[in-house]
Write a protein that holds these residues in place. Structure first.
Motif, PDB file in Angstrom:
ATOM      1  N   THR A  88      27.596  42.747  35.399  1.00  0.00           N
ATOM      2  CA  THR A  88      26.970  41.611  34.717  1.00  0.00           C
ATOM      3  C   THR A  88      28.029  40.696  34.125  1.00  0.00           C
ATOM      4  O   THR A  88      27.916  39.464  34.171  1.00  0.00           O
ATOM      5  CB  THR A  88      26.015  42.094  33.611  1.00  0.00           C
ATOM      6  N   LEU A  89      29.083  41.286  33.573  1.00  0.00           N
ATOM      7  CA  LEU A  89      30.193  40.502  33.040  1.00  0.00           C
ATOM      8  C   LEU A  89      30.891  39.735  34.158  1.00  0.00           C
ATOM      9  O   LEU A  89      31.224  38.553  33.994  1.00  0.00           O
ATOM     10  CB  LEU A  89      31.187  41.410  32.323  1.00  0.00           C
ATOM     11  N   LEU A  90      31.115  40.394  35.282  1.00  0.00           N
ATOM     12  CA  LEU A  90      31.781  39.721  36.402  1.00  0.00           C
ATOM     13  C   LEU A  90      30.954  38.542  36.901  1.00  0.00           C
ATOM     14  O   LEU A  90      31.492  37.456  37.172  1.00  0.00           O
ATOM     15  CB  LEU A  90      32.032  40.708  37.547  1.00  0.00           C
ATOM     16  N   LEU A 143      38.724  38.283  27.388  1.00  0.00           N
ATOM     17  CA  LEU A 143      37.919  39.161  28.239  1.00  0.00           C
ATOM     18  C   LEU A 143      38.690  39.762  29.416  1.00  0.00           C
ATOM     19  O   LEU A 143      38.168  40.636  30.097  1.00  0.00           O
ATOM     20  CB  LEU A 143      36.721  38.382  28.787  1.00  0.00           C
ATOM     21  N   LYS A 144      39.903  39.309  29.656  1.00  0.00           N
ATOM     22  CA  LYS A 144      40.599  39.655  30.899  1.00  0.00           C
ATOM     23  C   LYS A 144      40.813  41.160  31.073  1.00  0.00           C
ATOM     24  O   LYS A 144      40.698  41.670  32.199  1.00  0.00           O
ATOM     25  CB  LYS A 144      41.932  38.910  30.990  1.00  0.00           C
ATOM     26  N   ASP A 145      41.110  41.881  30.000  1.00  0.00           N
ATOM     27  CA  ASP A 145      41.349  43.322  30.136  1.00  0.00           C
ATOM     28  C   ASP A 145      40.075  44.044  30.559  1.00  0.00           C
ATOM     29  O   ASP A 145      40.103  44.931  31.430  1.00  0.00           O
ATOM     30  CB  ASP A 145      41.874  43.901  28.824  1.00  0.00           C
ATOM     31  N   LYS A 146      38.964  43.670  29.943  1.00  0.00           N
ATOM     32  CA  LYS A 146      37.686  44.297  30.289  1.00  0.00           C
ATOM     33  C   LYS A 146      37.277  43.933  31.710  1.00  0.00           C
ATOM     34  O   LYS A 146      36.761  44.774  32.460  1.00  0.00           O
ATOM     35  CB  LYS A 146      36.605  43.871  29.295  1.00  0.00           C
ATOM     36  N   ILE A 147      37.520  42.696  32.105  1.00  0.00           N
ATOM     37  CA  ILE A 147      37.205  42.252  33.464  1.00  0.00           C
ATOM     38  C   ILE A 147      38.050  43.019  34.476  1.00  0.00           C
ATOM     39  O   ILE A 147      37.541  43.516  35.489  1.00  0.00           O
ATOM     40  CB  ILE A 147      37.434  40.736  33.603  1.00  0.00           C
ATOM     41  N   THR A 148      39.344  43.145  34.193  1.00  0.00           N
ATOM     42  CA  THR A 148      40.237  43.843  35.116  1.00  0.00           C
ATOM     43  C   THR A 148      39.843  45.302  35.272  1.00  0.00           C
ATOM     44  O   THR A 148      39.824  45.845  36.384  1.00  0.00           O
ATOM     45  CB  THR A 148      41.693  43.733  34.637  1.00  0.00           C
ATOM     46  N   ASP A 153      37.778  49.599  38.571  1.00  0.00           N
ATOM     47  CA  ASP A 153      36.819  50.702  38.690  1.00  0.00           C
ATOM     48  C   ASP A 153      35.933  50.534  39.920  1.00  0.00           C
ATOM     49  O   ASP A 153      35.628  51.524  40.613  1.00  0.00           O
ATOM     50  CB  ASP A 153      35.947  50.783  37.434  1.00  0.00           C
ATOM     51  N   MET A 154      35.519  49.316  40.199  1.00  0.00           N
ATOM     52  CA  MET A 154      34.695  49.067  41.389  1.00  0.00           C
ATOM     53  C   MET A 154      35.467  49.364  42.672  1.00  0.00           C
ATOM     54  O   MET A 154      34.925  49.930  43.631  1.00  0.00           O
ATOM     55  CB  MET A 154      34.187  47.621  41.398  1.00  0.00           C
ATOM     56  N   ILE A 155      36.746  48.999  42.690  1.00  0.00           N
ATOM     57  CA  ILE A 155      37.572  49.276  43.872  1.00  0.00           C
ATOM     58  C   ILE A 155      37.732  50.780  44.069  1.00  0.00           C
ATOM     59  O   ILE A 155      37.634  51.285  45.196  1.00  0.00           O
ATOM     60  CB  ILE A 155      38.941  48.580  43.745  1.00  0.00           C
ATOM     61  N   ASN A 156      37.947  51.506  42.994  1.00  0.00           N
ATOM     62  CA  ASN A 156      38.057  52.963  43.110  1.00  0.00           C
ATOM     63  C   ASN A 156      36.725  53.588  43.537  1.00  0.00           C
ATOM     64  O   ASN A 156      36.705  54.582  44.277  1.00  0.00           O
ATOM     65  CB  ASN A 156      38.533  53.559  41.789  1.00  0.00           C
ATOM     66  N   GLU A 191      46.906  42.252  39.273  1.00  0.00           N
ATOM     67  CA  GLU A 191      47.640  43.000  40.286  1.00  0.00           C
ATOM     68  C   GLU A 191      48.455  44.150  39.705  1.00  0.00           C
ATOM     69  O   GLU A 191      48.520  45.235  40.298  1.00  0.00           O
ATOM     70  CB  GLU A 191      48.556  42.056  41.072  1.00  0.00           C
ATOM     71  N   ASN A 192      49.078  43.954  38.569  1.00  0.00           N
ATOM     72  CA  ASN A 192      49.851  45.042  37.958  1.00  0.00           C
ATOM     73  C   ASN A 192      48.963  46.244  37.642  1.00  0.00           C
ATOM     74  O   ASN A 192      49.322  47.396  37.924  1.00  0.00           O
ATOM     75  CB  ASN A 192      50.546  44.552  36.688  1.00  0.00           C
ATOM     76  N   ALA A 193      47.798  45.970  37.047  1.00  0.00           N
ATOM     77  CA  ALA A 193      46.861  47.062  36.722  1.00  0.00           C
ATOM     78  C   ALA A 193      46.310  47.692  37.996  1.00  0.00           C
ATOM     79  O   ALA A 193      46.126  48.919  38.070  1.00  0.00           O
ATOM     80  CB  ALA A 193      45.719  46.519  35.870  1.00  0.00           C
TER      81      ALA A 193
END
Length: 263
Positions: A88-90, A143-148, A153-156, A191-193
């Motif tokens: 929902t945030l994305l 919000l960037k940390d929460k978004i990342t 998590d979705m990619i994993n 990308e770093n994360a």
């Protein structure tokens, strides 16, 4: 418009019109503005920028507009996004960013004279860039940390076999690229994360595969490793930026192969 336009009076009319335009863009107001209304806004700005000193308000308009768009993003946009999480945030980020780009187009049109003839002459930040930076600094930065974390998590989840919304991820990662006016936000904030998460994921994955395939020197292990790398390449083609591919391949390959060698 006849006579001298007082700054505060002129700005009051401009601010009211800008608020209306933004409400139309974000869907909270359905009535659209007319071409006559738009022309009145343009002429208001033009007059306030071309009046003779001390009534030339170009600098004041520039400063007040920056304060106004920052206030809109911090008091209207950000609070609506603080309360949401996950996909929902994305989706909220993508929708708000699209709306913001529409705002940039409409409002830079109203302030065309200011942008073209004053800002360029004074070597100030152009209104389009100022607008984009406002969203980045007032909304995205918090919000960037929460978004990342949500994206990673979705990619994993996808790596584990779950079906995810790839189109949504593509749209979100496009925001990282666009909002940084270059690749900085994508590389530093995402990308770093993502690469760190990839290292952790495949360190654990390799250990699991070694157990499942009865050793790292088995053909089954190598086949599974190749399948993992192919899946990462497919990920790049669907939603990651192309510049991520060599870094992702290096990270994934090294982890899988080094873990295998240790065993």
């Amino acid at each position: 418009m006849a006579g001298i336009v007082d700054f505060e009076e002129g700005w009051r009319l401009l601010a009211t019109s800008l608020a209306k335009q933004r409400s139309i863009t974000d869907g909270s107001m359905s009535k659209s503005s007319s071409e006559d209304d738009n022309m009145q806004l343009y002429m208001m700005v033009y007059n306030m920028c071309t009046q003779k000193p001390p009534h030339n308000y170009a600098q004041q308009l520039y400063e007040r507009y920056k304060t106004d768009i920052d206030g809109y993003n911090s008091s209207m946009v950000l609070p609506s996004m603080r309360q949401i999480n996950g996909e929902t945030l994305l989706k909220g980020l993508v929708d708000r960013w699209r709306n913001h780009k529409k705002i940039v187009i409409s409002e830079t049109r109203f302030f065309f004279y200011l942008d073209r003839y004053y800002i360029s002459r004074k070597s100030l930040v152009p209104l389009e860039q100022l607008n984009l930076c406002s969203f980045r600094d007032q909304v995205y930065s918090e919000l960037k940390d929460k978004i990342t974390r949500t994206v990673v998590d979705m990619i994993n989840d996808e790596r584990d076999g779950k079906v995810i919304d790839r189109d949504l991820l593509k749209d979100v990662l496009d925001v990282y690229v666009q909002i940084g006016l270059g690749m900085e936000c994508y590389e530093v904030d995402f990308e770093n994360a993502f690469r760190e998460s990839t290292r952790n994921y495949y360190s654990n994955k390799a250990q699991t595969l070694i157990l499942e395939c009865n050793g790292a020197d088995s053909p089954e292990y190598m086949l599974k490793a190749v399948e993992c790398l192919q899946a990462e390449l497919e990920r790049v083609s669907h939603y990651l930026h192309s510049s991520t591919e060599p870094k992702l391949m290096q990270t994934s390959t090294v982890i899988v192969m080094m873990t295998a060698e240790k065993n």
